[in-house]
Design an enzyme around this catalytic site. Structure first.
Site, PDB file in Angstrom:
ATOM      1  N   GLU A 190       0.804  -1.231   0.000  1.00 54.57           N
ATOM      2  CA  GLU A 190       0.000   0.000   0.000  1.00 54.57           C
ATOM      3  C   GLU A 190       0.827   1.267   0.000  1.00 54.57           C
ATOM      4  O   GLU A 190       0.558   2.198  -0.757  1.00 54.57           O
ATOM      5  CB  GLU A 190      -0.932   0.036   1.212  1.00 54.57           C
ATOM      6  N   HIS A 201     -10.879  -4.414  10.531  1.00 54.93           N
ATOM      7  CA  HIS A 201     -11.389  -4.230   9.173  1.00 54.93           C
ATOM      8  C   HIS A 201     -12.668  -3.413   9.126  1.00 54.93           C
ATOM      9  O   HIS A 201     -13.385  -3.453   8.138  1.00 54.93           O
ATOM     10  CB  HIS A 201     -11.653  -5.604   8.533  1.00 54.93           C
TER      11      HIS A 201
END
Lengths: 373, 347
Positions: B77, B146
Site C-alpha cells: 500500500e 477491518h
C-alpha cells in the site's frame, strides 16, 4: 590554453576510499560505465561554475541561518556538489528528478535560480514557492522537490517514471535518497514494483556515511547500498568525482531508456555540514575526518586541479568565475533579505487547484478567510 | 477541469426511463466512462485487474482496457499509493484503490503529506489530481481491524476533498466528479451498499452526468427535525423518517454526499426551519463528523434557531466486536435514530 582539446580521464570510477583506481563496483551487471571519458573545456568550466555556485549558496545559507534570517530546518549540501552536477550532466531537463530534503543543490541544477532559492529559504514572496514551502519544499518544472518525509520520495519517483512509460515519451526519472532512507520499507516495495513493471527510474543512493547522527555501520546490516535492490542491477561509484558521477549516470540513463527497467546507483559522497543547521556534526564524527575529506576529496578542488594540470583553464579564469559567483550569491542574499514576506492575503491560497474560491476558517469563528487556486 | 454541476430535474420520459442499478455497477460505470473519456485516467490497486476487483467493482475493466490502464499491484500500500501520487504529479490521473480504507493507514503518509499538502507547499506549482477510493467503515462480521470509518481522519486535513456517497446516483455522479477534479479526493464507499439497487434517473445515465463535490442533497423534506447523515446511514434515516411520519413527526433528511468541504449552509437552512438537529454516522463519536457539525452549527447563523442541543447518533466508542449480536449493537440502528429524534423533540 588548449581550448579545443578534450581531456581523457582514465580510471574514472576509483572510489575515494580506495584511491588505487579500483574498478567500479557492479551488481548484476556484466559491464559498467566507461572508464575513459572525455571532458571538454566548456564542460569543465560549466561544472566548476555550477558546483562553486552551489557551494557558495549553501555557505551563504549557513551564514543567514546563524543570523536567524533563515529558520526551521536547513539541510546543507556542501561537499556533495559533484552528485547533483554529474547527474544533471547526464540527463536532460526534460527528464524528471526527485530527492529528499537536502534539496537546494538539485533545485538549482533543475532550473531554479539562486535568487528564488534563497528567497524561499528566507520565506519571502519572491521565493520559488512564494515562501509557502521553505527549505524542504522547492519545486520547478520536472523537479518534484524537496520532500520532508524520509523515503516517501522514492515511491513518488517510481510513479513519475510510470507516467513516463505510460506516456511513451522516452523520459526517465532520477530518484534520490540517502543512506538513512535506504532502510525504509517503502523503498523495497518500490524496488519490487519498479522492477516488475520495468519502470524507467534510476534509483540513486547518496551515501554520505551518516543518517543524521547514525553512521552507516550502526544503521544497516548491509552497507552495500548498491546491492540492496537485489534483483535490480546496481553500481557504486565515487560521488566526489563529477566525471565519475556523470559517466555512471549516463550508463544508468542508457539502461533505463533501452527499456531494461530500473537501475540503482550508490554515490559515495560526504557532507561537510552536520545533518542540518541544528546539528554541529562533530558528535558522531571527528573533525579530522571532515578535514581529511576536504583536503583530499573535495569535488571542486579535484575538478580545479584537473583543469589546471591539463591546461584546460588558467588560475585567473577560475578566479574570475569565483568572483562572478560570489557576486551572484551576494546579490541573491541581498534580494532574499530585502524582499517582503508573503502578503497575509495569500495565507489560504493554493489549497486546491482549478477550483472556485472557497472560504477557509481562521483562528476564530469570525475569521472567514478567502482561498483562491 | 471544473466540476460540471449535475442533474437537471425533469420528468423522465416513457421510452427510456429510470433503471435499477446497484451501487457497484454505478461505480463501475463511472470508472468505465472516465477511462474512456480521458486516456490519462488509470486504475491501480490489489486485485483490480484480473480478479475483476476484490468486491467486483472493477469487473470487466481490465478486459476492456488492458494492462496499461488497469494495474494489479503487489500488497504494498505505501509503495503503490506513493507511485500513484507520483504519477499524478507527472501528469496522469490515477484512481488508487485501497481494498478497504483500513489498509490506507499503511499509506496514509502518502495521502496526506505527498498528495494533500503538495499544491499548497509548492504555492500552486504542483497539482495532484488523484482519487483514492475503496470501501470504508463497518462491513459484516469482519471485526475490529477491518471495520474502521476514516471519514473524520481524512476530513480533518486541508488539501483533501472527502466524499461519501450513499446511493447509486451519488456513487456514479460523485466518482465522475472526483476523477475529473484536479485535486486529491478520498472517495469513501461502503461494502454493504455495493449490492443495493437504486433507481437511477435517465439524466444520471448520461456519460456527462456529474454531481458537484461539496453540495449536500435533501433526500426528504420535513418540518420538525433535521437528520444529517452520510453513506449507508442515510438509508437508516429515511427508514426512521418513515416510521416517525406515522406518528406525525416529519423529518428532513440531508444526505451530506461530501464530508469535506461540508455543505454547512444546507444544514443551517434546514435547522432554521426545523429548529432541531440530529446527526447520524457509523464512525466513532469523538472528534467525528457529528462533532464537527455541532461545532459549525454553534458558530453559525442556525444556532439561535435551535430549540434543543444537537444530538449525535454514532457508532459505539469501542473497537468493532465480531459476534453478530455485539456487532449489531455497535452501530446505529433505526430504533436508535427514532429514539434520539423523540428525545431531541422531547416527545
Amino acid at each position: 590554453l588548449r581550448s579545443l582539446v578534450s581531456l581523457v580521464v582514465s580510471s574514472v570510477c576509483s572510489g575515494f576510499i580506495e584511491p588505487d583506481g579500483a574498478k567500479c563496483d557492479l551488481h548484476k551487471l556484466e559491464e559498467g560505465p566507461a572508464t575513459q571519458v572525455v571532458m571538454t573545456r566548456d564542460e569543465g568550466l560549466q561544472y566548476y561554475r555550477v558546483m562553486q555556485t552551489m557551494r557558495r549558496m549553501e555557505l551563504k545559507a549557513d551564514q543567514l541561518y546563524k543570523q536567524k534570517i533563515i529558520r526551521g530546518f536547513c539541510h546543507l549540501y556542501d561537499g556533495q556538489e559533484a552528485c547533483a552536477v554529474g547527474i544533471e550532466a547526464s540527463i536532460n531537463l526534460t527528464d524528471h528528478l526527485i530527492t529528499a530534503y537536502r534539496a537546494h543543490g538539485y533545485t538549482y541544477t533543475r532550473g531554479g535560480t539562486v535568487k528564488e532559492i534563497m528567497a524561499e529559504l528566507t520565506g519571502r514572496r519572491g521565493g520559488i514557492a512564494k515562501g509557502k514551502g521553505g527549505s524542504m519544499h522547492m519545486y520547478c518544472k520536472h523537479f518534484y522537490g524537496g520532500n520532508g518525509i524520509v523515503g516517501a520520495q522514492v515511491p513518488l519517483g517510481a510513479g513519475v517514471a510510470l507516467a513516463c512509460k505510460y506516456q511513451g515519451n522516452n523520459e526517465l526519472c532520477v530518484c534520490l535518497y540517502g543512506d538513512g532512507a535506504a532502510n525504509q520499507g517503502q523503498i523495497f516495495e518500490t524496488y519490487n514494483m519498479a522492477a516488475l513493471w520495468k519502470l524507467p527510474v534510476i534509483f540513486i543512493c547518496e551515501n554520505n556515511r551518516y543518517g543524521m547522527g547514525t553512521s552507516v555501520e550502526r544503521a544497516a546490516a548491509s552497507t552495500d547500498y548498491y546491492k540492496r535492490g537485489e534483483f535490480i542491477p546496481g553500481l557504486r561509484v565515487d560521488g566526489m568525482d563529477v566525471l565519475c558521477v556523470r559517466e555512471a549516470a549516463r550508463f544508468a540513463a542508457d539502461h533505463c531508456r533501452s527499456g531494461k527497467g530500473p537501475i540503482l546507483m550508490e554515490l559515495q559522497t560526504y557532507r561537510y555540514h552536520g545533518h542540518s543547521m541544528s546539528d554541529p556534526g562533530v558528535s558522531y564524527r571527528t573533525r579530522e575526518e571532515i578535514q581529511e575529506v576536504r583536503s583530499k576529496s573535495d569535488p571542486i578542488s579535484m575538478l580545479k586541479d584537473r583543469l589546471l594540470s591539463n591546461n584546460m583553464a588558467s588560475v585567473e579564469e577560475l578566479k574570475e568565475i569565483d568572483v562572478e559567483v560570489r557576486k551572484e550569491i551576494e546579490d541573491a542574499a541581498q534580494y532574499a533579505t530585502t524582499d517582503p514576506e508573503p502578503p497575509l492575503e495569500e495565507l489560504c491560497n493554493h489549497i486546491f487547484s482549478n477550483n472556485p474560491p472557497l472560504e477557509v476558517r481562521g483562528t476564530n469563528p469570525w475569521a472567514k478567510l478567502k482561498s483562491v487556486s | 477541469g471544473k466540476a460540471v454541476v449535475g442533474l437537471a430535474s425533469r420528468k423522465h420520459q416513457r421510452t427510456s426511463g429510470p433503471v435499477e442499478v446497484t451501487v457497484r455497477d454505478a461505480l463501475n460505470q463511472a470508472m468505465d466512462e472516465e477511462l474512456e473519456r480521458d486516456e490519462r485516467v488509470f486504475l491501480m490497486g490489489e486485485e483490480v485487474a484480473q480478479y475483476d476487483g476484490a468486491y467486483k467493482v472493477s469487473r470487466g475493466l481490465w478486459k476492456k482496457y488492458g494492462d496499461k490502464r488497469i494495474i494489479d499491484t503487489p500488497i504494498s500500500e505505501m509503495g503503490f499509493a506513493g507511485i500513484a501520487v507520483g504519477a499524478a504529479m507527472a501528469g496522469l490521473r490515477p484512481i488508487c484503490e485501497f481494498m478497504t480504507f483500513n489498509f490506507s493507514m499503511q499509506a496514509i503518509d502518502q495521502v496526506i503529506n505527498s498528495a494533500a499538502k503538495t499544491y499548497y507547499m509548492s504555492a500552486g506549482l504542483q497539482p495532484v489530481p488523484i482519487v483514492f477510493r475503496g470501501p470504508n467503515g463497518a462491513s459484516a462480521g469482519v471485526a475490529a481491524q477491518h471495520s474502521q470509518c476514516f471519514a473524520a481522519w481524512y476530513a480533518h486535513c486541508p488539501g483533501l476533498k472527502v466524499v461519501s456517497p450513499w446511493n447509486s446516483e451519488d456513487a456514479k455522479g460523485l466518482l465522475k466528479s472526483a476523477i475529473r477534479d484536479d485535486n486529491p479526493v478520498v472517495f469513501l464507499e461502503n461494502e454493504l451498499m455495493y449490492g443495493v439497487p437504486f433507481e437511477m434517473s435517465e439524466d444520471s445515465q448520461s456519460k456527462d452526468f456529474t454531481i458537484p463535490i461539496g453540495k449536500a442533497k435533501i433526500e426528504r423534506q420535513g418540518n420538525h427535525v433535521t437528520l444529517v447523515s452520510h453513506s449507508r446511514f442515510v438509508g437508516h434515516c429515511l427508514d426512521a423518517a418513515a416510521v416517525l411520519a406515522k406518528e406525525g413527526i416529519e423529518c428532513e433528511v440531508i444526505n451530506l454526499r461530501t464530508i469535506r468541504p461540508m455543505d454547512v449552509e444546507s444544514i443551517e437552512t434546514s435547522v432554521m426551519k426545523t429548529n432541531h438537529l440530529v446527526t447520524v454516522e457509523g464512525g466513532w463519536p469523538q472528534f467525528g463528523v457529528g462533532a464537527e457539525i455541532c461545532a459549525r452549527v454553534m458558530e453559525g447563523s442556525a444556532f439561535n434557531f435551535l430549540d434543543a442541543p444537537v444530538t449525535r447518533v454514532t457508532g459505539v466508542d469501542i473497537p468493532m466486536p465480531y459476534a453478530k449480536i455485539l456487532e449489531d449493537h455497535s452501530l446505529p440502528q433505526v430504533k436508535d435514530i427514532i429514539f434520539s429524534v423523540k428525545k431531541t423533540l422531547n416527545v
